[in-house]
Write a protein that holds these residues in place. Sequence first.
Motif, PDB file in Angstrom:
ATOM      1  N   PRO A  33       0.961  -1.166   0.103  1.00 18.47           N
ATOM      2  CA  PRO A  33      -0.217   0.134  -0.040  1.00 18.47           C
ATOM      3  C   PRO A  33       0.716   1.332  -0.081  1.00 18.47           C
ATOM      4  CG  PRO A  33      -0.768  -1.551   1.705  1.00 18.47           C
ATOM      5  CD  PRO A  33       0.548  -2.085   0.989  1.00 18.47           C
ATOM      6  N   ARG A 154       3.443  -4.003  13.131  1.00 20.64           N
ATOM      7  CA  ARG A 154       1.954  -3.307  12.825  1.00 20.64           C
ATOM      8  C   ARG A 154       1.584  -2.164  13.672  1.00 20.64           C
ATOM      9  NH1 ARG A 154       0.797  -8.903  13.149  1.00 20.64           N
ATOM     10  NH2 ARG A 154       0.507  -9.473  11.228  1.00 20.64           N
ATOM     11  N   LYS A 157       2.653   0.688  11.654  1.00 19.68           N
ATOM     12  CA  LYS A 157       2.270   0.620  10.223  1.00 19.68           C
ATOM     13  C   LYS A 157       3.117   0.140   9.428  1.00 19.68           C
ATOM     14  CE  LYS A 157      -1.452   2.897  12.258  1.00 19.68           C
ATOM     15  NZ  LYS A 157      -1.986   2.205  13.163  1.00 19.68           N
ATOM     16  N   GLY A 160       0.237  -4.701   7.580  1.00 20.97           N
ATOM     17  CA  GLY A 160      -0.965  -4.569   7.924  1.00 20.97           C
ATOM     18  C   GLY A 160      -1.544  -5.703   8.557  1.00 20.97           C
ATOM     19  N   GLU A 161      -2.829  -5.980   8.789  1.00 24.55           N
ATOM     20  CA  GLU A 161      -3.484  -7.002   9.654  1.00 24.55           C
ATOM     21  C   GLU A 161      -3.211  -8.261   8.734  1.00 24.55           C
ATOM     22  OE1 GLU A 161      -4.677  -7.064  12.740  1.00 24.55           O
ATOM     23  OE2 GLU A 161      -3.916  -5.026  12.866  1.00 24.55           O
ATOM     24  N   GLY A 180       0.514  -8.838   6.218  1.00 27.81           N
ATOM     25  CA  GLY A 180      -0.718  -8.065   5.981  1.00 27.81           C
ATOM     26  C   GLY A 180      -0.666  -7.922   4.241  1.00 27.81           C
ATOM     27  N   ARG A 181      -0.242  -8.851   3.463  1.00 30.49           N
ATOM     28  CA  ARG A 181      -0.227  -8.856   2.189  1.00 30.49           C
ATOM     29  C   ARG A 181      -0.928  -9.976   1.776  1.00 30.49           C
ATOM     30  NH1 ARG A 181       4.577  -6.602   3.851  1.00 30.49           N
ATOM     31  NH2 ARG A 181       5.607  -4.958   2.404  1.00 30.49           N
TER      32      ARG A 181
END
Length: 187
Positions: A33, A154, A157, A160-161, A180-181
């Motif tokens: 992101p 996390r 940041k 991600g989750e 988180g990917r």
Amino acid sequence: MDFHAQIADSAREAARITAGVDRDRLTAPTPCPGFDTRALANHLVAYTGIGMELRARREPHPDDLATRDFTADPRWAREYAEQLDRSVAAWADPAVWEGEIDSMPAEGMATMLFLELCLHGWDLAKATGQDYRIADETAKRLLAAVGEYAGMYRQYKGFGEPVEIPAGAGDVETAVALSGRDPYWAG
């Protein structure tokens, strides 16, 4: 396989992937992101190429490191591969692994750089339609490192989750999902 060998393995893969980046894909999205392919490639070069050697030498990053457009130079991928060779060589010195680097144990810094190499290498591979290939032992260390640092990343940041994956997924897919990917991201 020792940790330095796994860093070298992930660096070889990052060099192979960057060599396969077509200039016409630099504006393409990535699974990371906030990064298009150009921004991701520049981040990878800055922190795992130049930054990795500077960390080993315990030297500060140049002020403009995060804002340079390395991809503007047609030789950027080759220069990155050469820089990775210097960076990996710098970490071959056993003394580099002693003490602290920027108030972090040297092995913790090496782990952070290893995560950058692997996860952003994977991101760049996916964004440019390439396979991501590292040795099994490197993949195992990647999974262990993501598991160890996921909570902290996390919090800041950087991850991600976690993403759900099917049972029986491989170490790389599981590590990517824990970061988180989406390990099955397709653009």
